[in-house]
Design an enzyme around this catalytic site. Structure first.
Site, short mmCIF file in Angstrom:
data_model
loop_
_atom_site.label_atom_id
_atom_site.label_comp_id
_atom_site.label_asym_id
_atom_site.label_seq_id
_atom_site.Cartn_x
_atom_site.Cartn_y
_atom_site.Cartn_z
N LYS A 85 0.85 -1.19 0.00
CA LYS A 85 0.00 0.00 0.00
C LYS A 85 0.88 1.23 0.00
CE LYS A 85 -3.96 1.84 2.66
NZ LYS A 85 -4.88 1.53 3.79
N SER A 141 -9.51 1.66 2.85
CA SER A 141 -8.63 2.39 1.96
C SER A 141 -7.56 1.50 1.32
CB SER A 141 -7.95 3.52 2.74
OG SER A 141 -7.09 3.00 3.76
N SER A 186 -10.07 -0.59 7.02
CA SER A 186 -9.42 -0.51 5.71
C SER A 186 -8.74 -1.78 5.25
CB SER A 186 -8.41 0.64 5.70
OG SER A 186 -9.08 1.88 5.79
#
Length: 606
Positions: free
Chosen positions: A225, A297, A321
């Protein structure tokens, strides 16, 4: 008119000085009379609040009357008048840190002095031994089809590499080709690290050929990420103001994966500043249903892992997330206990809530990755020593699994969740009804909003957040601005409430070994993220949807696509474990995964 310090104490703000004076007391103090000349005070006079010069803009009773609406309190007319007259000497100076004249810069690496500890006093802090026993099953012959190789779990990929049936360089080539083919549809890659990947893959192959096998992640390509710092490689947070940001050092988790011999393929997308699934390159979409976002996210890790573009990925969670994109994209997400995995070199959204964890295609893969990234780091003051006790072959019989009967009957629970509950006794697990008090758990989000606004204070006050693609009412720019008006008193009270919630969770886990919950049950997402308990989300079946799903508040101007006939998509369940007992989550997860027998199905067209 000169006033003694003692006389001032009887006239100033009652709440701040602790004076028990009736509300009807007449107000005589005026802001221009309050500053004191230290040379005029008697020897030994102590300092007192509100004796400095008046600073800041003028404040009237009307100002406070309007502000009362923001924090939902009600002052009397007399209280309001006194507070307004003395605000500039009592409290306005407290903002000097950012308003001057003496300003101070708080570097991004400076964490709050107060720290959250997941383990309550007197409570056990997880397993007493370190043990990691992975499955020993034969991975079988290497498939002839590249897609079959790409979708294989790390448990198989690592055995093929260890047995030299597959090279890291070939596997890296397979994934890079798939990224080139499918990322234009998914928009899950922010930065491709092709050169680094090939260099690391060749090194891995050389070491393995020389008999220097580092372990199950050696030679396995992965994606991170894009809030994990990578030395010399952009780390953008998915946000326009940071798209050219290039760190000098690797995040602690990146260093550990490099040390394990893993191969970094790509920096994967996240919703800007870790909110939902829209970044400066667009919206990352779900490989199972391209008409909807991948959820966030950790949208990029969810989509890339589900579509077979990486061997595994690293995501992060503050309030859902990892859980949400794992459920929507049909993969496994492991959110570790708060403090197990260091966040050094990762973007901070919320110091007391942020967690980093693996996102994989199977449960055992997640444990393999967790083992490599666990451990303390001096750069993360909240990282703590911990043990991981995992035996993939251990029995799960007799383990007590708590569930909330009402939750299983209400949305977002589905027939898949109820089928998982019905399956427990067949595996020898013992379902146990549990309950929690009917408290306002959503109040805990005050901590998230306040810490988030603090983490991005400079970006907000400089209007840098105005550059973000999404400017809706539920996006960070508006929420960060609104958070400036949250009450500091309520922040402390929310923190105290957080302890009460943690005590309730400790009580609950004294009755059961783990919980089975609907993945997106809002109360448990909020509770478990605030208490720091680990969670494991895994695919349990499929449901049909007649409309695309979204993390964003409904927008009548942009209705979501509807489907007729309905679309078939994966659905996941979530297990919540005791603090630092991810090993138990892992073995129960493996038992459920084998019984569900749905983890190997791939999204169509990928």
């Amino acid at each position: 008119m000169s006033k003694s310090r003692r006389h001032f104490l009887t006239q100033t703000s009652l709440g701040l000085l602790g004076a028990a004076v009736a509300a009807s007391t007449s107000v005589h103090a005026h802001a221009d009379e309050l500053p004191q000349d230290p040379t005029q005070l008697p020897p030994g006079a102590p300092p007192a609040f509100g004796t400095g010069p008046a600073v800041g803009p003028e404040v009237s009773p009307a100002t406070l009357a309007e502000a009362e609406k923001l924090v939902q309190i009600n002052l009397t007319t007399a209280d309001r008048t006194l507070a307004a007259q003395t605000w500039r000497v009592n409290l306005a100076s407290l903002y000097e840190r950012r308003s001057g004249p003496h300003t101070i810069t708080l570097e991004p690496t400076v964490a709050p002095f107060s720290r959250y500890h997941s383990v309550l006093p007197g409570q056990p802090a997880g397993p007493q031994r370190d043990q990691f026993i992975r499955t020993k099953s034969d991975p079988g012959p290497l498939p002839s089809n590249d897609a079959d190789i790409a979708f294989a779990p790390v448990t198989q990929l690592s055995r093929w590499i260890e047995q030299r049936k597959l090279t890291s360089e070939r596997l890296t080539q397979i994934y890079l080709k798939r990224i080139e083919q499918f990322d234009p549809k998914l928009r899950c890659v922010i930065t491709l690290t092709r050169d680094l990947a090939f260099a690391q893959a060749r090194k891995a192959d050389e070491e393995i050929a020389a008999g220097k096998y580092r372990g199950p992640l050696h030679g396995i390509p992965w994606g991170g990420k894009d809030l994990l710092d990578t030395a010399g490689i952009p780390t953008t947070y998915g946000a326009e103001p940071f798209r050219n940001r290039i760190p000098k050092d690797d995040a602690a988790v990146v260093k550990r994966l490099h040390a394990a011999g893993a191969v970094l393929l790509a920096k994967l997308s996240l919703g800007a500043l870790a909110l939902n699934d829209i970044w400066f390159g667009g919206q990352t979409v779900n490989p199972w249903l391209l008409e909807e976002g991948a959820s966030g996210s950790s949208a990029g890790p969810g989509a890339a892992t589900a579509a077979g573009l990486v061997g595994f990925s690293i995501g992060s969670e503050t309030g859902g997330s990892i859980v949400s994109p794992s459920m929507r994209c049909g993969i496994t997400g492991l959110r570790p206990t708060y403090g197990r995995v260091p966040r050094t070199g990762a973007m901070t959204l919320c110091w007391s809530l942020d967690k980093l964890g693996p996102m994989t295609r199977t449960v055992e893969d997640a444990l393999l990755v967790l083992q490599a990234i666990s451990g303390t780091d001096s750069g993360d003051l909240s990282s703590v020593p911990s043990r991981l006790d995992f035996d993939s072959n251990a029995s799960v019989k007799g383990l007590r699994v708590g569930y909330f009967p009402a939750w299983m009957k209400q949305p977002p629970s589905t027939d898949v969740d109820r089928a998982a509950l019905a399956l427990l006794p067949k595996l020898g697990l013992v379902p146990v009804e549990v309950s929690l008090p009917n408290w306002p758990y959503n109040s805990l989000n005050l901590i998230l909003f306040a810490e988030g606004a603090a983490a991005f204070e400079e970006l907000t006050l400089s209007h840098g957040v105005d550059q973000l693609k999404v400017q809706t009412p539920d996006a960070w720019p508006n929420l960060f601005r609104q958070a400036r008006f949250l009450s500091a008193v309520d922040f402390v009270q929310s923190d105290r409430f957080r302890r009460k919630v943690a005590e309730e969770m400790a009580r609950l886990f004294s009755q059961v070994g783990l919980l089975l919950v609907p993945s997106l049950r809002d109360e448990m997402l909020t509770i478990s993220n605030n208490t720091g308990h680990p969670s494991l989300t895994l695919r349990a079946g499929f449901v049909e949807v007649t409309q695309a799903r979204s993390d964003w508040a409904p927008d009548p101007k942009n209705p979501l696509p509807k489907f007729s006939p309905p679309r078939r998509v994966p659905h996941g369940i979530t297990l919540i474990g005791r603090l630092f007992e991810e090993g138990t989550l892992g073995r129960v997860g493996i038992a459920l995964e084998r019984a569900f027998a749905v983890a190997s199905e791939r999204p169509p067209s990928f």
